[in-house]
Enzyme design. Structure first.
Site, PDB file in Angstrom:
ATOM      1  N   ARG A  59      39.118  36.966  33.091  1.00  0.00           N
ATOM      2  CA  ARG A  59      39.301  37.350  34.488  1.00  0.00           C
ATOM      3  C   ARG A  59      39.023  38.829  34.735  1.00  0.00           C
ATOM      4  O   ARG A  59      37.948  39.211  35.168  1.00  0.00           O
ATOM      5  CB  ARG A  59      40.693  36.982  35.013  1.00  0.00           C
ATOM      6  CG  ARG A  59      40.752  36.955  36.556  1.00  0.00           C
ATOM      7  CD  ARG A  59      42.150  37.145  37.115  1.00  0.00           C
ATOM      8  NE  ARG A  59      42.608  38.521  36.995  1.00  0.00           N
ATOM      9  CZ  ARG A  59      42.241  39.505  37.823  1.00  0.00           C
ATOM     10  NH1 ARG A  59      41.425  39.270  38.836  1.00  0.00           N
ATOM     11  NH2 ARG A  59      42.706  40.723  37.654  1.00  0.00           N
ATOM     12  N   ASP A  60      39.983  39.695  34.430  1.00  0.00           N
ATOM     13  CA  ASP A  60      39.870  41.089  34.859  1.00  0.00           C
ATOM     14  C   ASP A  60      38.705  41.813  34.184  1.00  0.00           C
ATOM     15  O   ASP A  60      38.084  42.697  34.771  1.00  0.00           O
ATOM     16  CB  ASP A  60      41.179  41.833  34.576  1.00  0.00           C
ATOM     17  CG  ASP A  60      41.319  43.080  35.458  1.00  0.00           C
ATOM     18  OD1 ASP A  60      40.568  43.186  36.442  1.00  0.00           O
ATOM     19  OD2 ASP A  60      42.175  43.922  35.152  1.00  0.00           O
ATOM     20  N   ALA A  61      38.391  41.406  32.949  1.00  0.00           N
ATOM     21  CA  ALA A  61      37.298  42.079  32.247  1.00  0.00           C
ATOM     22  C   ALA A  61      35.976  41.859  32.976  1.00  0.00           C
ATOM     23  O   ALA A  61      35.215  42.808  33.220  1.00  0.00           O
ATOM     24  CB  ALA A  61      37.200  41.570  30.810  1.00  0.00           C
ATOM     25  N   HIS A  62      35.681  40.598  33.335  1.00  0.00           N
ATOM     26  CA  HIS A  62      34.400  40.381  34.026  1.00  0.00           C
ATOM     27  C   HIS A  62      34.468  40.796  35.488  1.00  0.00           C
ATOM     28  O   HIS A  62      33.441  41.086  36.107  1.00  0.00           O
ATOM     29  CB  HIS A  62      33.894  38.941  33.836  1.00  0.00           C
ATOM     30  CG  HIS A  62      34.624  37.870  34.581  1.00  0.00           C
ATOM     31  ND1 HIS A  62      34.356  37.560  35.890  1.00  0.00           N
ATOM     32  CD2 HIS A  62      35.585  36.999  34.175  1.00  0.00           C
ATOM     33  CE1 HIS A  62      35.114  36.545  36.257  1.00  0.00           C
ATOM     34  NE2 HIS A  62      35.871  36.187  35.253  1.00  0.00           N
ATOM     35  N   GLN A  63      35.668  40.878  36.056  1.00  0.00           N
ATOM     36  CA  GLN A  63      35.772  41.448  37.399  1.00  0.00           C
ATOM     37  C   GLN A  63      35.387  42.925  37.362  1.00  0.00           C
ATOM     38  O   GLN A  63      34.714  43.430  38.256  1.00  0.00           O
ATOM     39  CB  GLN A  63      37.194  41.297  37.935  1.00  0.00           C
ATOM     40  CG  GLN A  63      37.376  41.937  39.315  1.00  0.00           C
ATOM     41  CD  GLN A  63      38.755  41.686  39.910  1.00  0.00           C
ATOM     42  OE1 GLN A  63      39.386  40.690  39.607  1.00  0.00           O
ATOM     43  NE2 GLN A  63      39.214  42.588  40.753  1.00  0.00           N
ATOM     44  N   ARG A 105      13.090 -18.892  67.665  1.00  0.00           N
ATOM     45  CA  ARG A 105      12.313 -18.136  66.677  1.00  0.00           C
ATOM     46  C   ARG A 105      13.052 -18.188  65.352  1.00  0.00           C
ATOM     47  O   ARG A 105      14.151 -18.743  65.249  1.00  0.00           O
ATOM     48  CB  ARG A 105      12.182 -16.682  67.105  1.00  0.00           C
ATOM     49  CG  ARG A 105      13.538 -16.005  67.370  1.00  0.00           C
ATOM     50  CD  ARG A 105      13.431 -14.537  67.628  1.00  0.00           C
ATOM     51  NE  ARG A 105      14.651 -13.961  68.160  1.00  0.00           N
ATOM     52  CZ  ARG A 105      15.698 -13.594  67.437  1.00  0.00           C
ATOM     53  NH1 ARG A 105      15.691 -13.792  66.131  1.00  0.00           N
ATOM     54  NH2 ARG A 105      16.766 -13.064  68.002  1.00  0.00           N
ATOM     55  N   HIS A 147      43.382  49.985  32.342  1.00  0.00           N
ATOM     56  CA  HIS A 147      41.914  49.970  32.282  1.00  0.00           C
ATOM     57  C   HIS A 147      41.474  51.159  31.438  1.00  0.00           C
ATOM     58  O   HIS A 147      42.173  52.171  31.340  1.00  0.00           O
ATOM     59  CB  HIS A 147      41.304  50.058  33.695  1.00  0.00           C
ATOM     60  CG  HIS A 147      41.473  48.802  34.494  1.00  0.00           C
ATOM     61  ND1 HIS A 147      40.439  47.957  34.776  1.00  0.00           N
ATOM     62  CD2 HIS A 147      42.581  48.253  35.068  1.00  0.00           C
ATOM     63  CE1 HIS A 147      40.888  46.927  35.486  1.00  0.00           C
ATOM     64  NE2 HIS A 147      42.193  47.093  35.691  1.00  0.00           N
ATOM     65  N   LYS A 154      51.598  47.752  35.755  1.00  0.00           N
ATOM     66  CA  LYS A 154      50.193  47.430  36.061  1.00  0.00           C
ATOM     67  C   LYS A 154      49.461  48.729  36.413  1.00  0.00           C
ATOM     68  O   LYS A 154      49.561  49.239  37.520  1.00  0.00           O
ATOM     69  CB  LYS A 154      50.133  46.423  37.221  1.00  0.00           C
ATOM     70  CG  LYS A 154      48.739  46.024  37.652  1.00  0.00           C
ATOM     71  CD  LYS A 154      48.820  44.938  38.717  1.00  0.00           C
ATOM     72  CE  LYS A 154      47.498  44.733  39.429  1.00  0.00           C
ATOM     73  NZ  LYS A 154      46.405  44.391  38.535  1.00  0.00           N
ATOM     74  N   ARG A 162      49.138  38.243  44.433  1.00  0.00           N
ATOM     75  CA  ARG A 162      49.331  39.437  45.251  1.00  0.00           C
ATOM     76  C   ARG A 162      50.575  39.317  46.140  1.00  0.00           C
ATOM     77  O   ARG A 162      50.520  39.504  47.361  1.00  0.00           O
ATOM     78  CB  ARG A 162      48.097  39.669  46.119  1.00  0.00           C
ATOM     79  CG  ARG A 162      46.835  39.959  45.319  1.00  0.00           C
ATOM     80  CD  ARG A 162      45.616  40.029  46.215  1.00  0.00           C
ATOM     81  NE  ARG A 162      44.408  40.327  45.459  1.00  0.00           N
ATOM     82  CZ  ARG A 162      43.212  39.794  45.706  1.00  0.00           C
ATOM     83  NH1 ARG A 162      43.072  38.905  46.678  1.00  0.00           N
ATOM     84  NH2 ARG A 162      42.167  40.131  44.989  1.00  0.00           N
TER      85      ARG A 162
END
Length: 1178
Positions: free
Chosen positions: A571-575, A328, A773, A741, A644
């Site tokens: 970071r911490d502000a929008h967290q 074939r 804060h 802190k 941490r």
């Protein structure tokens, strides 16, 4: 010259593309009547049917297709002039094996000739005879020759009679396993089973030992029966590491036989050809002569006519063995056509019409090799999963073309459905060049241009083959794939555009993929980015750090005149305000402006803490990539992260080597200052983090977590003496900077003055850094007091991201100190522009904004001491649960829980422990007295129990008794630093596991993400593997997807931008899906998206869960043809469980473990999709 003949419908080009000889009949040969063919039916499907149709159309012949019920959407039926259904009600393969239906279609529709293609009935003598009996020409050898050559055992006998060397093997098909045993006893192993009535790798199994004999015999018989309708097998000695060389032959009805040289088909997998080459490279001319002459001799022995292939194995000594004759056309006939310029299908048709080879200008002396050709079969097989066939809908199909490239395609088009019923071939790609390397280069280029989406393909594997030096040198044998495991080091296709469309469609159908706490849409206005100057940003404190190291950097900070600021906006502000949901996309947009205008900053806090896991868990971003990209955009300002201590950026204890490696890799990726703290001020934990940061070359900033009130003489636990004593230890340990802190914002101006002045007096040369804060609203006053008392650095956030539970206002501090000895040297007007950007950006996160429920800060923080970010979370949780009016009770419970636990310093994770206990008390209506009295009976939150066990360290003043003993009873207690007893984590082993699971290159950053958050990382990788680089979408699109008719751009990388328009969403289909239509770069794209809500009401077969050990899923779509176990059976690792069949290939699913079958979820003859649950092992 070209020879034409006039036929009905136009001119017919004879079966040669170019020829220098005129058509002359062979002398002394009886002329047969020329019978032109007017209508051809192809008894096949896919690309070979299309290939024949094209040839017929070129010759002015009308074409007829046949198709099964499963092939109604396939391209071959559309390429023909007529198309007819066959095999109604039959199984997919059986339809194309149903001779009565095929003959009926031929007779009823005036078909002159049938072309069998390859596979299916192409080597069935009874089919060739049926055509002849029906008065329809069979385009191929005579039925008798087909019978002789198709029966490989008889073909072997003919080869022996013709003096052609053969491989030792059985003289006739075997009918029992016993005969296979006898043969192996005589000739030894390895041996090979082969289907007696077909090829293409079906029914072939190599056996290396007696233990493998029975299973492989059974599988080979079953495969041969399914593929060719006859399970007969023969067995022969297996020649190891041979080259597989085949010779193309062509004969006419006048006894003329010629060869068209050889093809090298050595690159195989499970005897299935993958890449074919013509001519064979580095083939000895004498061996070529022997191969071709033996092929012609064998063909003449049986009076062969039409096209065929004689296959040989060539061992490493250059000795060749006859294997079989394929009576074939072969799949790989294309490469022979390219190098000889002979159209084999044209020639087949002309020979069937009664033309002689000389009539067609085909004489052996005129057949020359022109260059080199390579064929690659692009299939929907997944090389990463042992080439298991993939099925599904082709969402995108774009082929590679150009000079020297030929495409013979099947149903490869956008929207085509790839079923499990037939061969997985999409398209054959043929490259032709002046030599082997040139052809390989063209092929590699063409494959790189392909874009196939929606189904897996073998293209990455083929590209590895084409780039392999052994392949390019042309010295391959049949073990090439097995001996080159690097071929399976597949570079995954990025497929970014299609993945992003899937994500957008998913959001349009199912809503946001990240939990939305408040049903508020993002602002429709994009934040305006201030103009950024051209050129590099001005020098900043990071330049000092890079030049002078951590010690020199600390000296520069201490010697600086004026107050320095650290910006926490990234970071911490929008967290604190936006649930840590700010995306890298929005940080990157403003980053260049910050670099150019805020070079006087001490640092930017932009990494670590909660941002690490939230990036993966909810934003589907890599936190490391965020760090890398921001570092590139802000090269001049030091970056600061929150570490941490011994917990690094996690919430649990890790082996020490993980913490050290984390800091090392963070430093390599651009981190500068490591703010190291411990939620309990537990010194051993802090010292470990400090040592890890210091050894990485980072700036060590030891942070003392603050609580209480040093100015209140009644608060004796956390007195000035406590903080001074702790500071002494940290300075002695070598910290470069000392930080206070104040997580809850408890520092009042008087306390600031007392604490900071005492530290300044005691450590005159040490930089002091204060963090707070602004929950109470006194943050600006407190930071000014700290600055006046001798602090070098204070933390602020840009105005529109400051206040409430965030940091004090940057603009306020800048304005208040302007023109004083504390002048920050930060231009106030630049703060205004910076703030305006974040005011607009904050609107994009309206659904997460704390102002949805909290309208102001609260001075009651001096009483409850709840840290800023946690205050926001607790306030929102109370309102979302309908307990907004009871938030006062939550805060009261928080105070009581804190006292129950011994008056802790509260910062993640200790603050969460207090919060968990407070919520537990509120939910159960318990007062402090009641909770303490019932401590032995109550089931306290896990976090509380583990804290009391000592899992996060030892609190100042020790654990509360007798509360601790009542809760723990006989539970074990940890003495000393919790992580000290943990054995080192094998990071290399973890990397290997990740590569095994995710199947792609794994970076050191990935390994550490997995070490910190194994489950979160796994989910993140799976999600992004499906939906692509989501950080390239703007936040509005990420959260709620596009509106219909909305047009937008997505920048994937510099210079690569997608233009997308959302067009429509369809109604629900029966599979629980909706089709979503897009326009991508001007082209229509559509995807199918599961409607998760609708599917809850529909029944579907369960899927195997990757993370659940013992759940065995279907490795590929297919049909269950055998189940080998039942519920309750005990199984060993590697034991066969069931057998699946797909695309005429069988796969044995084996047990990955030892155990007992708990439940079988499938039945015989059931059709499965990929990953459908087969059974469960326990």
């Amino acid at each position: 010259m070209l020879k034409f003949q006039t036929v009905r419908g136009g001119l017919r080009l004879l079966g040669v593309r170019r020829s220098s000889s005129a058509p002359v009949a062979s002398p002394n040969v009886r002329r047969l009547e020329y019978k032109p063919i007017k209508k051809v039916m192809v008894a096949n499907r896919g690309e070979i049917a299309i290939r024949v149709f094209r040839a017929c159309t070129e010759l002015g012949i009308r074409t007829v297709a046949v198709y099964s019920e499963q092939d109604t959407g396939q391209m071959h039926r559309q390429k023909a002039d007529e198309a007819y259904l066959i095999g109604r009600g039959l199984a997919p393969v059986q339809a194309y094996l149903h001779i009565p239906d095929i003959i009926k279609v031929a007779k009823e529709n005036g078909v002159d000739a049938v072309h069998p293609g390859y596979g299916f009935l192409s080597e069935r003598a009874d089919f060739a005879q049926a055509c002849q009996d029906a008065g329809v020409r069979f385009i191929g050898p005579s039925p008798e020759v087909v019978r002789k050559m198709g029966d490989k055992v008889e073909a072997r006998a003919i080869a022996i009679a013709a003096g052609v060397p053969v491989v030792p093997g059985t003289d006739s098909p075997i009918s029992s396993l016993h005969e296979a045993h006898e043969f192996s006893n005589t000739f030894g192993f390895p041996i090979i089973f082969k289907a007696a009535y077909g090829g293409g790798g079906r029914g072939m199994r190599v056996v290396h030992s007696y233990e493998e004999l029975e299973e492989n015999y059974t599988r080979a018989y079953s495969e041969a029966l399914a593929a060719f309708g006859n399970g007969a097998l023969f067995v022969e000695k297996f020649i190891e590491k041979p080259r597989h060389i085949e010779v193309q032959i062509l004969g006419d009805q006048y006894g003329n036989i010629l060869h068209l040289y050889e093809r090298d088909c050595s690159i195989q997998r499970r005897h299935q050809k993958v890449v074919e080459i013509a001519p064979a490279t580095h083939l000895d001319p004498q061996l070529r002569s022997r191969l071709t002459s033996d092929s012609v001799k064998l063909a003449k022995q049986v009076g062969y006519e039409n096209a065929g292939t004689v296959e040989f194995l060539v061992d490493k000594h250059g000795k060749h063995y006859f294997i079989e004759v394929n009576s074939r056309l072969q799949v790989e006939h294309t490469v022979t056509e390219e190098i000889t310029d002979v159209d084999l299908v044209h020639a087949q048709i002309h020979v069937s019409e009664g033309r002689s080879l000389p009539d067609l200008g085909l004489r052996q002396e005129n057949i020359r090799i022109n260059g080199c050709a390579i064929q690659c079969r692009v299939t929907t097989e997944d090389p990463a999963r042992s080439f298991q066939p993939d099925t599904g809908r082709i969402e995108v199909f774009r082929s590679g073309e150009g000079m020297g490239i030929r495409l013979d395609n099947a149903s490869a088009f956008q929207g085509a459905v790839i079923s499990p019923h037939y061969d997985s071939l999409l398209v054959k790609v043929i490259a032709h060049g002046k030599d082997h390397p040139t052809a390989a280069t063209k092929m590699s280029r063409a494959l790189a241009e392909f874009r196939v989406r929606g189904v897996k393909t073998n293209i990455p594997f083929l590209q590895n083959v084409l780039n392999n030096q052994q392949f390019l040198a042309g010295t391959v044998d049949t073990q090439f794939i097995d001996e080159n495991p690097e071929l399976f080091q597949l570079r995954p296709a990025q497929n970014r555009a299609q993945k992003l469309l899937h994500y957008l469609g998913h959001v349009m159908v199912n809503g946001p993929t990240t939990p939305i706490p408040v049903n508020v849409s993002p602002s429709p206005v994009d934040p305006a980015v201030p103009v950024v100057p051209i050129g590099p940003p001005p020098a900043g404190f990071r330049d000092i750090l890079l030049r002078e190291g951590p010690e020199g950097f600390a000296r520069a900070v201490r010697n600086h005149q004026g107050l320095l600021l650290m910006d926490t906006t990234f970071r911490d502000a929008h967290q604190s305000l936006l649930a840590t949901r700010v995306r890298t996309h929005d940080l990157k947009k403003i980053a260049p402006y910050v670099a150019h205008n805020f070079n006087k900053l001490f640092s930017m806090e932009n990494w670590g803490g909660a941002t690490f896991d939230v990036a993966m868990r909810f934003l589907y971003e890599c936190p490391w990539r965020r760090l890398q990209e921001l570092r590139e955009l802000i090269p001049n300002i030091p970056f600061q992260m929150l570490l941490r201590g011994a917990n690094a950026v996690g919430y649990t204890n890790y082996p020490d080597n993980v913490v050290f490696k984390f800091c090392e890799v963070a430093k390599e990726n651009g981190m500068d200052v490591f703010r190291v703290f411990d939620s309990l001020n537990y010194l051993p934990n802090m010292l470990l983090g400090m040592e890890a940061a210091g050894s990485a070359g980072g700036v060590v900033e030891a942070a003392i977590s603050y609580t209480g009130d040093v100015a209140d003489p009644s608060r004796t636990k956390y007195s000035l003496e406590y903080y001074m004593g702790l500071a002494e230890e940290l300075v002695r340990a070598g910290t470069h900077i000392l930080c206070i802190k104040d997580m809850a914002g408890l520092l009042k101006p008087a306390a600031c003055t007392m604490l900071v002045s005492s530290l300044r007096d005691r450590f005159p040369d040490l930089p002091l850094h204060i963090h707070t804060h602004d929950t109470s609203g006194a943050g600006v006053a407190a930071m000014l007091a700290c600055a006046q008392a001798g602090a070098d650095v204070v933390d602020v956030a840009v105005d529109s991201m400051s206040g409430m539970t965030s940091q004090p206002s940057m603009g306020a501090l800048v304005a208040c100190t302007k023109g004083t000895p504390l002048d920050t040297e930060v231009p106030l007007e630049r703060v205004f522009d910076y703030s305006e950007y974040w005011e607009g950006a904050r609107g994009l996160y309206a659904a997460f904004d704390c102002t949805a429920t909290m309208k102001s800060g609260n001075s009651d923080v001096y009483e409850n001491e709840i840290p800023g970010g946690q205050y926001t979370n607790l306030h929102f949780q109370a309102h979302s649960m309908g307990l907004g009016s009871k938030f006062k009770e939550v805060k009261k419970a928080y105070v009581e829980a804190n006292q129950m636990l011994g008056d802790l310093i509260k910062v993640t994770p200790s603050s969460k422990i207090v919060g968990d206990l407070a919520q537990f008390m509120v939910q159960n209506g318990l007062s402090r007295a009641e909770a303490e009295a019932q401590a032995e009976e109550l089931s306290f939150p896990r976090s509380v129990v583990e804290f009391l066990q000592g899992y996060i360290g030892i609190p100042h003043g020790g654990f509360p008794e007798p509360f601790r003993s009542k809760v723990l009873k006989d539970l074990p207690r940890i003495e000393g630093r919790p992580g000290a007893s943990l054995p080192p984590l094998n990071l290399k082993e973890l990397e290997k596991d990740l590569i095994d699971r995710h199947g792609e290159e794994v970076t050191p950053e990935d390994v550490l993400s997995a070490a910190m958050y194994p489950d979160v990382f796994a989910q993140f990788k799976d999600f992004t593997a499906t939906f692509g680089p989501l950080d390239s979408l703007n936040t509005r699109l990420f959260l709620q997807g596009p509106k219909i008719a909305e047009e937008f751009e997505v920048e994937l990388e510099r210079g690569k931008t997608l233009h997308i328009k959302a067009l429509a969403v369809s109604d629900l289909n029966r599979a629980g899906q909706r089709q979503v239509f897009f326009e991508l770069n001007g082209q229509l794209r559509s995807i199918l998206v599961k409607d998760t809500q609708a599917m809850k009401e529909m029944h579907f077969h369960p899927k195997a869960l990757k993370d659940v050990k013992g759940q065995i899923g279907a490795p590929m779509p297919g049909k269950v043809i055998d189940i080998k176990v039942a519920a309750g059976d005990k199984v060993a690792k590697g034991q066969p469980l069931c057998v699946l069949s797909a695309m005429k290939m069988e796969t044995v699913v084996t047990s990955p473990m030892e155990g007992t079958i708990r439940k079988v979820h499938v039945t015989k003859d059931m059709t499965l999709e990929g990953d459908d649950l087969i059974l469960e092992i326990e």
